[in-house]
Design a protein around this motif. Sequence first.
Motif, PDB file in Angstrom:
ATOM      1  N   SER A   1       0.833  -1.211   0.000  1.00 55.20           N
ATOM      2  CA  SER A   1       0.000   0.000   0.000  1.00 55.20           C
ATOM      3  C   SER A   1       0.868   1.261   0.000  1.00 55.20           C
ATOM      4  O   SER A   1       0.613   2.211  -0.738  1.00 55.20           O
ATOM      5  CB  SER A   1      -0.906   0.019   1.240  1.00 55.20           C
TER       6      SER A   1
ATOM      7  N   ARG B   1       1.451   4.197  -3.181  1.00 59.61           N
ATOM      8  CA  ARG B   1       1.212   5.615  -2.892  1.00 59.61           C
ATOM      9  C   ARG B   1       2.486   6.430  -3.014  1.00 59.61           C
ATOM     10  O   ARG B   1       2.457   7.578  -3.479  1.00 59.61           O
ATOM     11  CB  ARG B   1       0.602   5.761  -1.492  1.00 59.61           C
TER      12      ARG B   1
ATOM     13  N   THR C   1      -5.574  -1.971  -6.087  1.00 63.10           N
ATOM     14  CA  THR C   1      -5.103  -0.685  -5.575  1.00 63.10           C
ATOM     15  C   THR C   1      -4.569   0.154  -6.727  1.00 63.10           C
ATOM     16  O   THR C   1      -4.884   1.344  -6.851  1.00 63.10           O
ATOM     17  CB  THR C   1      -3.988  -0.900  -4.531  1.00 63.10           C
TER      18      THR C   1
ATOM     19  N   ARG D   1      -7.494   1.478  -9.069  1.00 66.94           N
ATOM     20  CA  ARG D   1      -8.411   2.453  -8.458  1.00 66.94           C
ATOM     21  C   ARG D   1      -7.688   3.759  -8.101  1.00 66.94           C
ATOM     22  O   ARG D   1      -8.231   4.842  -8.304  1.00 66.94           O
ATOM     23  CB  ARG D   1      -9.098   1.828  -7.249  1.00 66.94           C
TER      24      ARG D   1
ATOM     25  N   ARG E   1     -17.627   1.595  -7.622  1.00 71.51           N
ATOM     26  CA  ARG E   1     -17.345   2.238  -6.330  1.00 71.51           C
ATOM     27  C   ARG E   1     -16.461   3.484  -6.478  1.00 71.51           C
ATOM     28  O   ARG E   1     -16.513   4.377  -5.639  1.00 71.51           O
ATOM     29  CB  ARG E   1     -16.737   1.223  -5.349  1.00 71.51           C
TER      30      ARG E   1
ATOM     31  N   SER F   1     -16.354   0.722   3.797  1.00 67.97           N
ATOM     32  CA  SER F   1     -15.032   1.221   4.160  1.00 67.97           C
ATOM     33  C   SER F   1     -14.045   0.656   3.156  1.00 67.97           C
ATOM     34  O   SER F   1     -13.924  -0.562   3.040  1.00 67.97           O
ATOM     35  CB  SER F   1     -14.653   0.744   5.564  1.00 67.97           C
ATOM     36  N   SER F   2     -13.367   1.532   2.438  1.00 64.55           N
ATOM     37  CA  SER F   2     -12.388   1.079   1.452  1.00 64.55           C
ATOM     38  C   SER F   2     -11.327   2.148   1.281  1.00 64.55           C
ATOM     39  O   SER F   2     -11.615   3.271   0.851  1.00 64.55           O
ATOM     40  CB  SER F   2     -13.068   0.806   0.109  1.00 64.55           C
ATOM     41  N   ALA F   3     -10.089   1.787   1.606  1.00 58.87           N
ATOM     42  CA  ALA F   3      -8.991   2.747   1.441  1.00 58.87           C
ATOM     43  C   ALA F   3      -8.756   3.036  -0.036  1.00 58.87           C
ATOM     44  O   ALA F   3      -8.279   4.117  -0.390  1.00 58.87           O
ATOM     45  CB  ALA F   3      -7.723   2.199   2.071  1.00 58.87           C
ATOM     46  N   GLN F   4      -9.096   2.077  -0.883  1.00 60.23           N
ATOM     47  CA  GLN F   4      -8.904   2.320  -2.321  1.00 60.23           C
ATOM     48  C   GLN F   4      -9.869   3.397  -2.798  1.00 60.23           C
ATOM     49  O   GLN F   4      -9.495   4.291  -3.554  1.00 60.23           O
ATOM     50  CB  GLN F   4      -9.098   1.018  -3.095  1.00 60.23           C
TER      51      GLN F   4
ATOM     52  N   ARG G   1      -7.508   1.771   6.238  1.00 61.89           N
ATOM     53  CA  ARG G   1      -6.080   2.081   6.391  1.00 61.89           C
ATOM     54  C   ARG G   1      -5.809   3.538   6.000  1.00 61.89           C
ATOM     55  O   ARG G   1      -6.467   4.073   5.102  1.00 61.89           O
ATOM     56  CB  ARG G   1      -5.223   1.093   5.602  1.00 61.89           C
TER      57      ARG G   1
ATOM     58  N   VAL H   1      -8.465  -6.706   6.716  1.00 60.64           N
ATOM     59  CA  VAL H   1      -9.201  -7.181   5.540  1.00 60.64           C
ATOM     60  C   VAL H   1      -8.369  -8.122   4.664  1.00 60.64           C
ATOM     61  O   VAL H   1      -8.901  -9.069   4.082  1.00 60.64           O
ATOM     62  CB  VAL H   1      -9.772  -5.984   4.744  1.00 60.64           C
ATOM     63  N   ASP H   2      -7.057  -7.915   4.612  1.00 61.53           N
ATOM     64  CA  ASP H   2      -6.221  -8.786   3.773  1.00 61.53           C
ATOM     65  C   ASP H   2      -5.698 -10.005   4.533  1.00 61.53           C
ATOM     66  O   ASP H   2      -5.063 -10.878   3.934  1.00 61.53           O
ATOM     67  CB  ASP H   2      -5.029  -7.993   3.222  1.00 61.53           C
TER      68      ASP H   2
ATOM     69  N   GLU I   1     -16.848  -7.844   1.725  1.00 61.38           N
ATOM     70  CA  GLU I   1     -15.834  -7.257   0.828  1.00 61.38           C
ATOM     71  C   GLU I   1     -14.844  -8.305   0.302  1.00 61.38           C
ATOM     72  O   GLU I   1     -14.263  -8.148  -0.767  1.00 61.38           O
ATOM     73  CB  GLU I   1     -15.058  -6.165   1.570  1.00 61.38           C
TER      74      GLU I   1
ATOM     75  N   LYS J   1     -12.277  -9.418  -3.794  1.00 60.00           N
ATOM     76  CA  LYS J   1     -10.817  -9.228  -3.788  1.00 60.00           C
ATOM     77  C   LYS J   1     -10.221  -9.955  -5.006  1.00 60.00           C
ATOM     78  O   LYS J   1     -10.922 -10.216  -5.969  1.00 60.00           O
ATOM     79  CB  LYS J   1     -10.228  -9.734  -2.475  1.00 60.00           C
TER      80      LYS J   1
ATOM     81  N   ARG K   1      -2.695 -14.464  -1.931  1.00 58.87           N
ATOM     82  CA  ARG K   1      -2.836 -14.728  -0.489  1.00 58.87           C
ATOM     83  C   ARG K   1      -3.371 -16.141  -0.220  1.00 58.87           C
ATOM     84  O   ARG K   1      -3.080 -16.725   0.823  1.00 58.87           O
ATOM     85  CB  ARG K   1      -3.722 -13.665   0.164  1.00 58.87           C
TER      86      ARG K   1
HETATM   87  C1  S3P Z   1      -5.610  -1.435  -0.090  1.00 59.38           C
HETATM   88  C2  S3P Z   1      -6.853  -1.416   0.459  1.00 59.38           C
HETATM   89  C3  S3P Z   1      -7.644  -2.629   0.695  1.00 59.38           C
HETATM   90  C4  S3P Z   1      -6.814  -3.886   0.614  1.00 59.38           C
HETATM   91  C5  S3P Z   1      -5.855  -3.862  -0.534  1.00 59.38           C
HETATM   92  C6  S3P Z   1      -4.919  -2.674  -0.437  1.00 59.38           C
HETATM   93  C7  S3P Z   1      -4.927  -0.141  -0.313  1.00 59.38           C
HETATM   94  O1  S3P Z   1      -8.692  -2.688  -0.248  1.00 59.38           O
HETATM   95  O2  S3P Z   1      -7.636  -5.016   0.516  1.00 59.38           O
HETATM   96  O3  S3P Z   1      -5.070  -5.041  -0.572  1.00 59.38           O
HETATM   97  O4  S3P Z   1      -3.705  -0.119  -0.514  1.00 59.38           O
HETATM   98  O5  S3P Z   1      -5.621   0.888  -0.294  1.00 59.38           O
HETATM   99  P1  S3P Z   1     -10.074  -1.918   0.053  1.00 59.38           P
HETATM  100  O6  S3P Z   1      -9.694  -0.576   0.493  1.00 59.38           O
HETATM  101  O7  S3P Z   1     -10.846  -1.857  -1.215  1.00 59.38           O
HETATM  102  O8  S3P Z   1     -10.751  -2.743   1.100  1.00 59.38           O
END
Ligand code: S3P
Length: 435
Positions: free
Chosen positions: A24, A28, A94, A97, A125, A165-168, A193, A310-311, A334, A338, A384
């Motif tokens: 992640s 970024r 990631t 998106r 999304r 909830s999704s960091a992506q 995250r 989540v992972d 969710e 994946k 995974r």
């Molecule tokens: C990630 C966010 C997670 C995670 C993915 C990496 C990221 O997905 O499952 O492996 O780096 O933002 P979601 O945010 O869609 O749950």
Amino acid sequence: MEQTVRVTGPSTVSGTVTVPGDKSVSHRALLLAALAPGTSRITGLSNGADVVHTAAAIVTLGATLTTLDERTVEVTGGALHEPAAVIDTGNSGTGIRLIAGLAAGLNGLTVLQGDASIARRPMDRIAVPLRLMGAVVDGREGGRLPPISIRGGDLRGIDYAAPVSSAQVKSAILLAGLRAAGETIVREPVRSRAHTEEMLTVRGADLDVDGATVRLRPSQLTAVDEAVPGDPSQAAFWLVGAAALAGSDVTVEGIYLGHARGGFLDVLRRMGADVTVTESASVPRAWDVRVRAGELRGTDIEEHEIAGLVDEVPALAVAAALAHGVTTVRGAAELRVKESDRVATTAAMLRAFGTEVEELPDGLVITGGARLHPGRVDSHGDHRIAMAASILALAADGPSEIIGFEAVATSYPGFLQTLDSVTVDSVASGDPVGD
Ligand code: S3P
């Protein structure tokens, strides 16, 4: 080419290991360096194929990237433009998106595609909020599935309550928001995250966080060097093995344990593992984690915990299979979207070794403690699942086979070498069997 790997149990896992740079953070670090005028040096970058695709993507978008060694690059950014070619994000949700969010802030057309797994991953999304911001987003099935196209530029900020909830999703909106007029607000049900908020702040973005809400004003980023810490999601496989295989003792050095990344350690503690966390002496803002095996017992992993692990559900499912009693996972729908449908593929992986599992629409009920037999497991193209199966195979008496092992290269090219180093002699067939 499909690769089958043989892992022969029984074995303990012991030793001190390092893991690839956090995936992640690596994505970024590359994207933010591409946006920031000036040169950023990134050390400890993940060497997985997902991140290699993102590195190639920023070059197509106009950044200059110099590779200093396998884990170190320099990126000169600040002059991104409409890409002249379709961008291939490989297997990375990631990647696709976050790049879509960045592309929404650029004038012109960006087209994003990926592999067969990416072609099944939901893009509505991000399409929905990016359209609200003024981008034109299309794709297969009206923009629901990749390939997707983004015609960006001239965005306005939005106040967006994300349904999941999704960091992506959060990150795609924030990357677009850097160039939008006015304030961009993302509200999540549970805070995911936090890498994007943290890394944007370090690079000078005008942003504040209140609980699960992030507010961002248009910002010009500054180039900042990044030392990427180790990936806790990769560490989880060794640490689960250490917790669940009697006589094991593993230390993983230098991993990130910030917001929503260390939830699996709380679960392992609750299950009865002996977990010690100390500050890393060598990696800034990172932790060394030592886990020693304990008599594990089943636990309930609740909906509110999912964003923080989540992972790690495939890895924790291995601990559950080796624990006494029942482990439940709920509120994890969710997982079905994946790299594979991880509710189904985790259940199939456990069953292949003789563990009793019930699949719920949004989770799993795992009855641990059965005597395992060697399994034959299909990764379903999911890194995974392949790695979790490799650890569970260590609990079975005899050779197990993991089909589709090549998926591991998306995040952890050195996984088999580390497996060899922490197990007793000749556990993993040294040469993977090619099919
Ligand atoms: C990630 C966010 C997670 C995670 C993915 C990496 C990221 O997905 O499952 O492996 O780096 O933002 P979601 O945010 O869609 O749950």
